[in-house]
Design a protein around this motif. Sequence first.
Motif, PDB file in Angstrom:
ATOM      1  N   UNK A  20       1.270   3.907   6.925  1.00  0.00           N
ATOM      2  CA  UNK A  20       0.351   5.022   6.667  1.00  0.00           C
ATOM      3  C   UNK A  20      -0.786   4.672   5.705  1.00  0.00           C
ATOM      4  N   UNK A  21      -1.062   3.399   5.478  1.00  0.00           N
ATOM      5  CA  UNK A  21      -2.195   3.008   4.635  1.00  0.00           C
ATOM      6  C   UNK A  21      -2.871   1.786   5.261  1.00  0.00           C
ATOM      7  N   UNK A  22      -3.522   1.975   6.433  1.00  0.00           N
ATOM      8  CA  UNK A  22      -4.080   0.824   7.148  1.00  0.00           C
ATOM      9  C   UNK A  22      -5.082   0.025   6.333  1.00  0.00           C
ATOM     10  N   UNK A  23      -5.808   0.686   5.407  1.00  0.00           N
ATOM     11  CA  UNK A  23      -6.771  -0.063   4.583  1.00  0.00           C
ATOM     12  C   UNK A  23      -6.055  -1.052   3.677  1.00  0.00           C
ATOM     13  N   UNK A  24      -4.940  -0.632   3.128  1.00  0.00           N
ATOM     14  CA  UNK A  24      -4.154  -1.522   2.276  1.00  0.00           C
ATOM     15  C   UNK A  24      -3.580  -2.667   3.116  1.00  0.00           C
ATOM     16  N   UNK A  25      -3.050  -2.335   4.280  1.00  0.00           N
ATOM     17  CA  UNK A  25      -2.461  -3.346   5.159  1.00  0.00           C
ATOM     18  C   UNK A  25      -3.495  -4.413   5.519  1.00  0.00           C
ATOM     19  N   UNK A  26      -4.703  -3.959   5.818  1.00  0.00           N
ATOM     20  CA  UNK A  26      -5.789  -4.883   6.180  1.00  0.00           C
ATOM     21  C   UNK A  26      -6.095  -5.865   5.042  1.00  0.00           C
ATOM     22  N   UNK A  52      12.712   7.030  13.070  1.00  0.00           N
ATOM     23  CA  UNK A  52      11.594   6.204  12.604  1.00  0.00           C
ATOM     24  C   UNK A  52      10.275   6.843  13.007  1.00  0.00           C
ATOM     25  N   UNK A  53       9.315   6.775  12.117  1.00  0.00           N
ATOM     26  CA  UNK A  53       7.995   7.326  12.428  1.00  0.00           C
ATOM     27  C   UNK A  53       7.359   6.530  13.577  1.00  0.00           C
ATOM     28  N   UNK A  54       6.957   7.254  14.615  1.00  0.00           N
ATOM     29  CA  UNK A  54       6.327   6.603  15.755  1.00  0.00           C
ATOM     30  C   UNK A  54       5.037   5.897  15.310  1.00  0.00           C
ATOM     31  N   UNK A  55       4.273   6.564  14.438  1.00  0.00           N
ATOM     32  CA  UNK A  55       2.994   5.986  13.987  1.00  0.00           C
ATOM     33  C   UNK A  55       3.200   4.691  13.202  1.00  0.00           C
ATOM     34  N   UNK A  56       4.178   4.696  12.303  1.00  0.00           N
ATOM     35  CA  UNK A  56       4.406   3.486  11.501  1.00  0.00           C
ATOM     36  C   UNK A  56       4.942   2.365  12.383  1.00  0.00           C
ATOM     37  N   UNK A  57       5.808   2.704  13.328  1.00  0.00           N
ATOM     38  CA  UNK A  57       6.327   1.664  14.228  1.00  0.00           C
ATOM     39  C   UNK A  57       5.181   1.054  15.050  1.00  0.00           C
ATOM     40  N   UNK A 262       5.691   0.586  -5.147  1.00  0.00           N
ATOM     41  CA  UNK A 262       5.894   1.859  -4.444  1.00  0.00           C
ATOM     42  C   UNK A 262       4.546   2.342  -3.898  1.00  0.00           C
ATOM     43  N   UNK A 263       4.537   3.013  -2.748  1.00  0.00           N
ATOM     44  CA  UNK A 263       3.261   3.549  -2.251  1.00  0.00           C
ATOM     45  C   UNK A 263       2.618   4.511  -3.249  1.00  0.00           C
ATOM     46  N   UNK A 264       3.456   5.200  -4.035  1.00  0.00           N
ATOM     47  CA  UNK A 264       2.931   6.150  -5.033  1.00  0.00           C
ATOM     48  C   UNK A 264       2.115   5.433  -6.109  1.00  0.00           C
ATOM     49  N   UNK A 265       2.353   4.119  -6.255  1.00  0.00           N
ATOM     50  CA  UNK A 265       1.643   3.369  -7.298  1.00  0.00           C
ATOM     51  C   UNK A 265       0.280   2.874  -6.830  1.00  0.00           C
ATOM     52  N   UNK A 271      -6.172  -0.924  -4.407  1.00  0.00           N
ATOM     53  CA  UNK A 271      -5.923  -1.919  -3.348  1.00  0.00           C
ATOM     54  C   UNK A 271      -6.450  -3.301  -3.749  1.00  0.00           C
ATOM     55  N   UNK A 272      -7.559  -3.334  -4.504  1.00  0.00           N
ATOM     56  CA  UNK A 272      -8.111  -4.628  -4.945  1.00  0.00           C
ATOM     57  C   UNK A 272      -7.125  -5.365  -5.824  1.00  0.00           C
ATOM     58  N   UNK A 273      -6.521  -4.630  -6.755  1.00  0.00           N
ATOM     59  CA  UNK A 273      -5.590  -5.268  -7.695  1.00  0.00           C
ATOM     60  C   UNK A 273      -4.350  -5.774  -6.959  1.00  0.00           C
ATOM     61  N   UNK A 274      -3.911  -5.048  -5.941  1.00  0.00           N
ATOM     62  CA  UNK A 274      -2.738  -5.497  -5.171  1.00  0.00           C
ATOM     63  C   UNK A 274      -3.089  -6.787  -4.417  1.00  0.00           C
TER      64      UNK A 274
END
Length: 287
Positions: A20-26, A52-57, A262-265, A271-274
């Motif tokens: 659920x965070x495609x920008x982070x995944x990219x 399982x979430x269909x979207x995440x899968x 955690x996603x909450x973090x 995203x840059x720091x990660x």
Amino acid sequence: MLAQANTTIPVAIGTTYEGRDPKLLERMLPLVDYIEVTPETIAEVHDHKLALSHDVMTELKNIEKETQIVVHGVGLSIGSHEGWSSNYFQLLDALLEQIDVAWHSEHLGYTKVDGQHLGIMLALPKTDQVLDMVCERVIKIQERYPLPFLLENIVHVIPDFPGDYSEAGFLNALVNRTGCRLILDVYNLQCDEHNHGFDISGFLNEIELTKVRELHVACGVEHNGFLLDVHSKLTRSSTIRLAQNVVRRSEGSVELLVYEFMPEAVPGLGRNAIAQELRRLRLAFGD
Ligand SMILES: [Fe+2]
């Protein structure tokens, strides 16, 4: 901080992704070799049923060719005396039907007693009775899934029940009796050192480090003097040095190091720091 001494033994780098965070995944994908997925956190309730979430899968299926995927469960409760959570296996079955996974893992602890959820994960008493019970369950898991299975050391929130084994002795017996491998969460070791005076160097001298296949690094916050294993911060240099020490002593058995957050973090970290954190880890453990 980018500069870290290289470990000389290259280790693959991974990180957690809960969808659920495609920008982070990219941002993360070019920097990692593995993505770690937790079935329960990508599940949703539909018609009173957990699935399982269909979207995440769909997201995971799309990245399968670019990266390897490992599964890291949190809800199995392998140490509950009344039995583990069979719901977890339903989610794992559904996930393995849809994507290829390199290996799967869980935590060496328990989250429920007599069917009541504790709201926290607790470490197991290190007794012969518990060892027998956990070994039997690990063997059942290995028979059920044709994949390597790993167990992870968790933090000790409350003082230990007096047992028959040291921390390392219990893990050594577990791996030698079942053939399963270990995830060593080195930040959890540091939490135990801070909170209970745990002797990390004594532990590392005793544990069979050649049975460790994966390392976890993370960082949390201190609350009332207690260091929490919430995964909300960038890794401390001391945690990276400890992980490097384990890699050097593990004779090539450590294949993967996972940075957990955690996603909450994400909004707080950015995203840059990660992405920068993953670059830093590649430098410290890279090839
Ligand atoms: Fe961990």
